[in-house]
Enzyme design. Structure first.
Site, short mmCIF file in Angstrom:
data_model
loop_
_atom_site.label_atom_id
_atom_site.label_comp_id
_atom_site.label_asym_id
_atom_site.label_seq_id
_atom_site.Cartn_x
_atom_site.Cartn_y
_atom_site.Cartn_z
N ASN A 11 0.83 -1.21 0.00
CA ASN A 11 0.00 0.00 0.00
C ASN A 11 0.86 1.25 0.00
OD1 ASN A 11 -2.49 -1.31 0.28
ND2 ASN A 11 -2.37 -1.27 2.52
N ASP A 13 0.77 4.40 2.17
CA ASP A 13 0.14 4.96 3.37
C ASP A 13 0.10 6.48 3.23
OD1 ASP A 13 -0.05 2.45 4.48
OD2 ASP A 13 1.54 2.73 5.96
N LYS A 40 1.08 -4.88 4.83
CA LYS A 40 1.80 -5.88 5.62
C LYS A 40 2.83 -6.67 4.79
CE LYS A 40 -1.72 -6.56 9.11
NZ LYS A 40 -0.88 -6.07 10.21
N ALA A 42 4.45 -5.87 1.92
CA ALA A 42 5.61 -5.06 1.53
C ALA A 42 6.45 -4.71 2.76
CB ALA A 42 5.15 -3.81 0.80
N LEU A 218 3.16 -9.79 21.95
CA LEU A 218 2.44 -9.17 23.06
C LEU A 218 2.83 -7.70 23.22
CD1 LEU A 218 3.14 -12.19 25.45
CD2 LEU A 218 0.97 -11.73 24.31
N GLY A 222 6.66 -8.14 24.75
CA GLY A 222 7.50 -9.13 24.07
C GLY A 222 6.69 -10.16 23.31
N ASP A 243 5.91 5.49 17.37
CA ASP A 243 4.92 5.04 16.37
C ASP A 243 5.03 3.52 16.24
OD1 ASP A 243 3.29 4.53 14.22
OD2 ASP A 243 4.43 5.71 12.77
N ASP A 249 5.09 -6.13 11.74
CA ASP A 249 5.63 -6.48 10.42
C ASP A 249 7.15 -6.57 10.46
OD1 ASP A 249 3.10 -6.59 9.37
OD2 ASP A 249 3.14 -4.53 8.60
N ALA A 279 12.16 -0.17 15.37
CA ALA A 279 11.12 0.35 14.47
C ALA A 279 10.10 1.23 15.22
CB ALA A 279 10.40 -0.80 13.76
P1 ADP Z 1 1.22 -5.99 16.10
O1 ADP Z 1 1.83 -4.70 15.63
O2 ADP Z 1 1.07 -7.01 15.02
O3 ADP Z 1 0.01 -5.85 16.98
P2 ADP Z 1 2.80 -6.29 18.52
O4 ADP Z 1 2.25 -4.98 18.96
O5 ADP Z 1 2.54 -7.47 19.37
O6 ADP Z 1 2.36 -6.64 17.03
O7 ADP Z 1 4.38 -6.08 18.34
C1 ADP Z 1 5.20 -7.04 17.74
C2 ADP Z 1 6.54 -7.08 18.45
O8 ADP Z 1 7.14 -5.78 18.37
C3 ADP Z 1 6.44 -7.40 19.94
O9 ADP Z 1 6.47 -8.80 20.16
C4 ADP Z 1 7.68 -6.70 20.49
O10 ADP Z 1 8.82 -7.54 20.33
C5 ADP Z 1 7.83 -5.48 19.57
N1 ADP Z 1 7.19 -4.30 20.20
C6 ADP Z 1 5.93 -3.84 20.00
N2 ADP Z 1 5.66 -2.76 20.76
C7 ADP Z 1 6.80 -2.51 21.47
C8 ADP Z 1 7.17 -1.53 22.44
N3 ADP Z 1 6.32 -0.60 22.86
N4 ADP Z 1 8.43 -1.60 22.93
C9 ADP Z 1 9.31 -2.54 22.53
N5 ADP Z 1 9.00 -3.49 21.62
C10 ADP Z 1 7.77 -3.50 21.10
#
Ligand code: ADP
Length: 300
Positions: A11, A13, A40, A42, A218, A222, A243, A249, A279
């Protein structure tokens, strides 16, 4: 041989920063505006390619428009092989994103070329057949994802990031090697399989009974890796997020690349977690994906 092949969506964005999410019939002035690569599929392809050391190809569809051209160039610039991407008669997929001052967002996705991607051609099947790791998500037709899984060679690992949430067909369950979901998707899948509630422990048990390897992400807590009945917690790297778009992804793309390099699933999730933590400290989906050098520095 192609290390990682990602089958999925791409996409543009289009992001407006707004004081608050507008209500029905309301017009608001944005504070700022930006455009960047998303989708997702890309995003995960960029993350896998930037992880370094693994040939990565993207299989998807782009429109014959300026956005399609620009995404093609930026993914190629990140090291993604774009040679079998289909040229669609539909416009390139677009996500219209509003982000409010309090961090809340509202997103409209226009499927466009992604929605028009309904079958794999012979060249795409050939590239998929050469993959060590096949990565897919559910932003494109699930039948295309299933066909891709069936086109992989024996021994290739099929990793499905089952997002956005939708029930999986029996045929899809039968193909899965590794299932990656966040906690909401885990609960949705468990409920679809008959779980009485959305409780995480029960969902993990139920899903782990259906697939050899499971990763539940999570967010800032983690992730949880379940393999052969053994649960391993992989901690998140403590950071202050600016962000979180594309965190999942980046995690999945890097996990796929590390599996192609021969890492165990737990080790691959550790790399994914380090890359995702980098990221979330930057704006943008693809723009926020770190380089291999950055991830290596942060890992050690
Ligand atoms: P999605 O974006 O698919 O909902 P998650 O939010 O679970 O996925 O994030 C995916 C992974 O990115 C997590 O398992 C973690 O390793 C990392 N992550 C996400 N948010 C944070 C954060 N606030 N701080 C550190 N790592 C993060």
């Amino acid at each position: 041989m192609m290390g990682v092949v990602v089958v999925g969506s791409a996409n543009m964005d289009v992001v407006a920063r707004v004081p608050r999410i507008p209500g029905p019939g309301e017009t608001l002035l944005a504070r700022s505006f930006s455009r960047g690569g998303g989708g997702k599929g890309a995003n995960q392809a960029v993350a896998a390619a930037r992880a370094g050391g693994v040939e990565t190809a993207f299989v998807g569809a782009l429109g014959s428009d300026g956005d399609g051209q620009s995404l093609r160039e930026s993914l190629t610039g990140s090291g993604v092989d774009m040679s079998v991407v289909a040229q669609s008669g539909e416009p390139t997929g677009t996500a219209l994103i509003s982000v409010a001052d309090d961090g809340e967002n509202a997103i409209v996705v226009v499927g466009g070329a992604n929605a028009d991607f309904t079958a794999l051609d012979a060249r795409q099947q050939q590239v998929i057949g050469a993959a060590d790791v096949l990565l897919a998500q559910l932003e494109i037709d699930a039948d295309v994802v299933l066909a891709a899984a069936q086109a992989r060679r024996e021994g290739a690992v099929f990793v499905l990031n089952a997002a956005p949430s939708q029930p999986l067909s029996e045929a899809m369950w039968a193909q899965l090697d590794v299932l990656v979901v966040n906690e909401h998707e885990a609960a949705d899948l468990a409920v679809a399989l008959g779980a009485p509630d959305r409780e995480l422990d029960g969902a993990v048990d139920l899903l782990a009974g259906r697939v050899g390897s499971l990763v539940v992400t999570l967010g800032g807590e983690g992730s949880l890796v379940v393999e052969g009945g053994e649960r391993t917690r992989v901690p998140a790297v403590p950071v202050t997020p600016v962000d979180t778009t594309g965190a999942g992804d980046t995690f999945v793309g890097v996990l796929g690349a590390r599996l192609a390099l021969g890492d165990s699933l737990v080790e691959a999730a550790r790399w994914g977690s380090v890359a995702a933590a980098l990221a979330v400290q930057r704006p943008g989906a693809q723009d926020g994906v770190p380089s291999a050098a950055e991830v290596r520095t942060a890992y050690t």
